[in-house]
Design a protein around this motif. Structure first.
Motif, PDB file in Angstrom:
ATOM      1  N   LEU A  45      22.870   3.548 -17.629  1.00 32.49           N
ATOM      2  CA  LEU A  45      23.441   4.156 -18.827  1.00 32.49           C
ATOM      3  C   LEU A  45      22.587   5.336 -19.289  1.00 32.49           C
ATOM      4  O   LEU A  45      21.354   5.305 -19.156  1.00 32.49           O
ATOM      5  CB  LEU A  45      23.531   3.114 -19.944  1.00 32.49           C
ATOM      6  CG  LEU A  45      24.402   1.897 -19.648  1.00 32.49           C
ATOM      7  CD1 LEU A  45      24.122   0.786 -20.664  1.00 32.49           C
ATOM      8  CD2 LEU A  45      25.877   2.268 -19.655  1.00 32.49           C
ATOM      9  N   PRO A  46      23.205   6.371 -19.872  1.00 29.81           N
ATOM     10  CA  PRO A  46      22.425   7.515 -20.351  1.00 29.81           C
ATOM     11  C   PRO A  46      21.318   7.109 -21.324  1.00 29.81           C
ATOM     12  O   PRO A  46      20.204   7.634 -21.246  1.00 29.81           O
ATOM     13  CB  PRO A  46      23.475   8.402 -21.035  1.00 29.81           C
ATOM     14  CG  PRO A  46      24.761   8.057 -20.364  1.00 29.81           C
ATOM     15  CD  PRO A  46      24.669   6.595 -20.030  1.00 29.81           C
ATOM     16  N   GLY A  47      21.607   6.194 -22.237  1.00 26.66           N
ATOM     17  CA  GLY A  47      20.599   5.788 -23.204  1.00 26.66           C
ATOM     18  C   GLY A  47      19.392   5.141 -22.557  1.00 26.66           C
ATOM     19  O   GLY A  47      18.256   5.319 -23.003  1.00 26.66           O
ATOM     20  N   VAL A  48      19.631   4.372 -21.490  1.00 23.27           N
ATOM     21  CA  VAL A  48      18.536   3.761 -20.744  1.00 23.27           C
ATOM     22  C   VAL A  48      17.730   4.829 -20.025  1.00 23.27           C
ATOM     23  O   VAL A  48      16.493   4.833 -20.067  1.00 23.27           O
ATOM     24  CB  VAL A  48      19.084   2.721 -19.753  1.00 23.27           C
ATOM     25  CG1 VAL A  48      17.979   2.248 -18.789  1.00 23.27           C
ATOM     26  CG2 VAL A  48      19.675   1.533 -20.495  1.00 23.27           C
ATOM     27  N   ARG A  49      18.432   5.742 -19.392  1.00 23.88           N
ATOM     28  CA  ARG A  49      17.745   6.816 -18.663  1.00 23.88           C
ATOM     29  C   ARG A  49      16.874   7.654 -19.610  1.00 23.88           C
ATOM     30  O   ARG A  49      15.716   7.972 -19.295  1.00 23.88           O
ATOM     31  CB  ARG A  49      18.769   7.698 -17.957  1.00 23.88           C
ATOM     32  CG  ARG A  49      18.179   8.652 -16.937  1.00 23.88           C
ATOM     33  CD  ARG A  49      19.266   9.505 -16.290  1.00 23.88           C
ATOM     34  NE  ARG A  49      20.250   8.692 -15.586  1.00 23.88           N
ATOM     35  CZ  ARG A  49      20.109   8.264 -14.339  1.00 23.88           C
ATOM     36  NH1 ARG A  49      19.014   8.556 -13.666  1.00 23.88           N
ATOM     37  NH2 ARG A  49      21.064   7.545 -13.770  1.00 23.88           N
ATOM     38  N   LEU A  70      11.647   0.110 -25.126  1.00 22.39           N
ATOM     39  CA  LEU A  70      12.254  -1.111 -24.591  1.00 22.39           C
ATOM     40  C   LEU A  70      13.443  -1.564 -25.436  1.00 22.39           C
ATOM     41  O   LEU A  70      14.459  -2.030 -24.903  1.00 22.39           O
ATOM     42  CB  LEU A  70      11.200  -2.219 -24.506  1.00 22.39           C
ATOM     43  CG  LEU A  70      10.026  -1.937 -23.563  1.00 22.39           C
ATOM     44  CD1 LEU A  70       8.980  -3.043 -23.679  1.00 22.39           C
ATOM     45  CD2 LEU A  70      10.508  -1.805 -22.119  1.00 22.39           C
ATOM     46  N   TRP A  71      13.322  -1.437 -26.747  1.00 21.30           N
ATOM     47  CA  TRP A  71      14.406  -1.851 -27.644  1.00 21.30           C
ATOM     48  C   TRP A  71      15.617  -0.930 -27.472  1.00 21.30           C
ATOM     49  O   TRP A  71      16.762  -1.392 -27.438  1.00 21.30           O
ATOM     50  CB  TRP A  71      13.923  -1.837 -29.090  1.00 21.30           C
ATOM     51  CG  TRP A  71      14.784  -2.643 -30.019  1.00 21.30           C
ATOM     52  CD1 TRP A  71      15.904  -2.226 -30.681  1.00 21.30           C
ATOM     53  CD2 TRP A  71      14.604  -4.016 -30.387  1.00 21.30           C
ATOM     54  NE1 TRP A  71      16.423  -3.250 -31.439  1.00 21.30           N
ATOM     55  CE2 TRP A  71      15.642  -4.364 -31.275  1.00 21.30           C
ATOM     56  CE3 TRP A  71      13.652  -4.985 -30.055  1.00 21.30           C
ATOM     57  CZ2 TRP A  71      15.762  -5.634 -31.837  1.00 21.30           C
ATOM     58  CZ3 TRP A  71      13.775  -6.249 -30.602  1.00 21.30           C
ATOM     59  CH2 TRP A  71      14.818  -6.566 -31.493  1.00 21.30           C
ATOM     60  N   ASP A  85      19.571  -1.562 -26.731  1.00 18.65           N
ATOM     61  CA  ASP A  85      20.620  -1.059 -27.628  1.00 18.65           C
ATOM     62  C   ASP A  85      21.753  -0.446 -26.808  1.00 18.65           C
ATOM     63  O   ASP A  85      22.940  -0.682 -27.077  1.00 18.65           O
ATOM     64  CB  ASP A  85      20.059  -0.005 -28.583  1.00 18.65           C
ATOM     65  CG  ASP A  85      19.295  -0.597 -29.751  1.00 18.65           C
ATOM     66  OD1 ASP A  85      19.391  -1.829 -29.984  1.00 18.65           O
ATOM     67  OD2 ASP A  85      18.597   0.168 -30.445  1.00 18.65           O
ATOM     68  N   ALA A  86      21.391   0.369 -25.816  1.00 19.41           N
ATOM     69  CA  ALA A  86      22.397   1.017 -24.977  1.00 19.41           C
ATOM     70  C   ALA A  86      23.206  -0.017 -24.206  1.00 19.41           C
ATOM     71  O   ALA A  86      24.437   0.093 -24.070  1.00 19.41           O
ATOM     72  CB  ALA A  86      21.728   2.002 -24.023  1.00 19.41           C
ATOM     73  N   TYR A 138      27.903  -3.325 -22.879  1.00 21.10           N
ATOM     74  CA  TYR A 138      28.314  -4.575 -22.241  1.00 21.10           C
ATOM     75  C   TYR A 138      28.691  -5.687 -23.216  1.00 21.10           C
ATOM     76  O   TYR A 138      29.450  -6.592 -22.846  1.00 21.10           O
ATOM     77  CB  TYR A 138      27.209  -5.068 -21.304  1.00 21.10           C
ATOM     78  CG  TYR A 138      26.832  -4.065 -20.243  1.00 21.10           C
ATOM     79  CD1 TYR A 138      27.783  -3.544 -19.379  1.00 21.10           C
ATOM     80  CD2 TYR A 138      25.518  -3.617 -20.121  1.00 21.10           C
ATOM     81  CE1 TYR A 138      27.442  -2.604 -18.405  1.00 21.10           C
ATOM     82  CE2 TYR A 138      25.164  -2.687 -19.152  1.00 21.10           C
ATOM     83  CZ  TYR A 138      26.128  -2.183 -18.299  1.00 21.10           C
ATOM     84  OH  TYR A 138      25.783  -1.254 -17.347  1.00 21.10           O
ATOM     85  N   ILE A 139      28.198  -5.632 -24.442  1.00 19.15           N
ATOM     86  CA  ILE A 139      28.557  -6.642 -25.435  1.00 19.15           C
ATOM     87  C   ILE A 139      29.679  -6.119 -26.334  1.00 19.15           C
ATOM     88  O   ILE A 139      30.711  -6.768 -26.514  1.00 19.15           O
ATOM     89  CB  ILE A 139      27.348  -7.054 -26.297  1.00 19.15           C
ATOM     90  CG1 ILE A 139      26.176  -7.505 -25.411  1.00 19.15           C
ATOM     91  CG2 ILE A 139      27.747  -8.161 -27.278  1.00 19.15           C
ATOM     92  CD1 ILE A 139      26.460  -8.715 -24.559  1.00 19.15           C
ATOM     93  N   ASN A 140      29.478  -4.917 -26.873  1.00 21.41           N
ATOM     94  CA  ASN A 140      30.507  -4.317 -27.731  1.00 21.41           C
ATOM     95  C   ASN A 140      31.635  -3.672 -26.938  1.00 21.41           C
ATOM     96  O   ASN A 140      32.624  -3.231 -27.531  1.00 21.41           O
ATOM     97  CB  ASN A 140      29.878  -3.266 -28.660  1.00 21.41           C
ATOM     98  CG  ASN A 140      29.045  -3.887 -29.761  1.00 21.41           C
ATOM     99  OD1 ASN A 140      29.069  -5.100 -29.965  1.00 21.41           O
ATOM    100  ND2 ASN A 140      28.292  -3.066 -30.465  1.00 21.41           N
ATOM    101  N   LYS A 141      31.469  -3.616 -25.606  1.00 18.32           N
ATOM    102  CA  LYS A 141      32.491  -3.023 -24.731  1.00 18.32           C
ATOM    103  C   LYS A 141      32.773  -1.569 -25.111  1.00 18.32           C
ATOM    104  O   LYS A 141      33.908  -1.101 -25.079  1.00 18.32           O
ATOM    105  CB  LYS A 141      33.794  -3.831 -24.784  1.00 18.32           C
ATOM    106  CG  LYS A 141      33.625  -5.326 -24.619  1.00 18.32           C
ATOM    107  CD  LYS A 141      33.043  -5.694 -23.274  1.00 18.32           C
ATOM    108  CE  LYS A 141      32.986  -7.223 -23.107  1.00 18.32           C
ATOM    109  NZ  LYS A 141      32.336  -7.615 -21.834  1.00 18.32           N
TER     110      LYS A 141
END
Length: 242
Positions: A116-120, A216-217, A221-222, A227-230
Motif C-alpha cells: 500500500l502507498p501508506g506503507v511504502r 510502525l503505527w 493505519d494504512a 483491509y478492515i474498512n475495505k
C-alpha cells in the motif's frame, strides 16, 4: 540546564514508550485474537515484506555513517540475519516462507504488488531518516526492538490455534527473531544509553523512538483502512482513462 537522567531512569523512559508500540494497534489486536480472515492476514504479510527488505538497506546506511569499527563489526550481524549467509537463507526468505504458508505465491510477495502507498511512504521515511541521521540516532531508532519479543511470542503461542490453516513452518521467522531481537536490544540499548548523556540528547532520543513508533503505527493505519474498512487507496474514484 537540567541535569541528565541517570542511565536507569533514561532506560525506563525509553521503555515507557512501549505503550505506543504497534502491538496495541487495532489491527494487531484483531490479529492476536484470531479475528482476521485469510485476505487480511495475507495483506499484512505482503505489506510487512516491504519493511523486511528495507531493514538491511537501513542498516547498511547506518554502518556507512559509522566510523567506529567495533560498532560496525557488531551491527553487520543484523544485515546477515535478514539477508542470510552461507547455508542460512536469512530472515527475508523466512518471511517469504510465512507468506507462502498463508497462501500467497512468491511472485505476489516479492513483486510488491500488494504494498500500500501508506506503507511504502512510512517505511521509506524510516530508511531516509537513518540515511541522513547520525549513526547514534540511527541506532536509537532501532529501539522499538525493546518491545518486539513480546509480539513474536504472542504469534508463536496464538497462531497455531487461531489460524490453523497457516503451516506451522511459516512461523519460523517469529521463532528466530525472539532470540535475535533480544541480542540486538542489548547492543543498541547500551550504545544509546552511553551516547545520549545530556538532558537535551536524552529528549532527542525519546523523539527519535517516538518517530519510529509512528512509522510502525502508520503502516497499520494504512492496512486497517484497506483491509478492515475495505477502503483501499483511491477508494470511490474512477479508474483513469490511460
Amino acid at each position: 540546564m537540567s541535569a541528565p537522567w541517570t542511565k536507569d531512569a533514561f532506560e525506563q523512559k525509553l521503555r515507557a514508550l512501549g505503550s505506543r508500540y504497534h502491538i496495541y494497534h487495532p489491527y494487531q489486536v484483531m490479529m492476536n485474537e484470531g479475528q482476521l480472515d485469510r485476505h487480511q492476514i495475507q495483506g499484512w504479510v505482503a505489506n510487512r515484506y516491504y519493511y523486511q527488505i528495507k531493514i538491511p538497506q537501513k542498516d547498511a546506511s547506518l554502518m556507512a555513517n559509522c566510523p567506529d569499527r567495533d560498532v560496525r563489526r557488531a551491527w553487520i550481524q543484523r544485515i546477515l540475519d535478514h539477508d542470510g549467509e552461507a547455508d542460512d537463507p536469512g530472515g527475508i526468505e523466512a518471511w517469504i516462507q510465512l507468506g507462502l504458508a498463508t497462501g500467497l505465491s512468491r511472485e505476489q510477495i516479492t513483486s510488491q504488488q500488494m504494498v500500500l502507498p501508506g506503507v511504502r511512504f512510512a517505511v521509506d521515511a524510516y530508511v531516509n531518516f537513518v540515511r541522513q541521521a547520525s549513526w547514534q540516532e540511527g541506532i536509537c531508532s532501532s529501539l522499538t526492538e525493546l518491545f518486539a519479543p513480546q509480539i513474536h511470542q504472542q504469534r508463536i503461542a496464538n497462531w497455531p490455534s487461531k489460524y490453523p490453516w497457516i503451516d506451522d513452518q511459516g512461523l519460523n521467522y517469529f521463532r528466530n527473531r525472539v532470540q535475535q531481537a533480544n541480542r540486538d536490544v542489548e547492543h543498541g540499548l547500551a550504545l544509546t544509553l552511553e551516547y545520549f548523556n545530556t538532558i537535551d540528547l536524552q529528549h532527542r532520543a525519546l523523539q527519535i523512538l517516538q518517530f519510529k513508533l509512528e512509522v510502525l503505527w502508520s503502516m497499520l493505519d494504512a492496512m486497517y483502512m484497506a483491509y478492515i474498512n475495505k477502503m483501499p487507496p483511491f477508494y470511490g474514484t474512477q479508474e483513469p482513462d490511460l
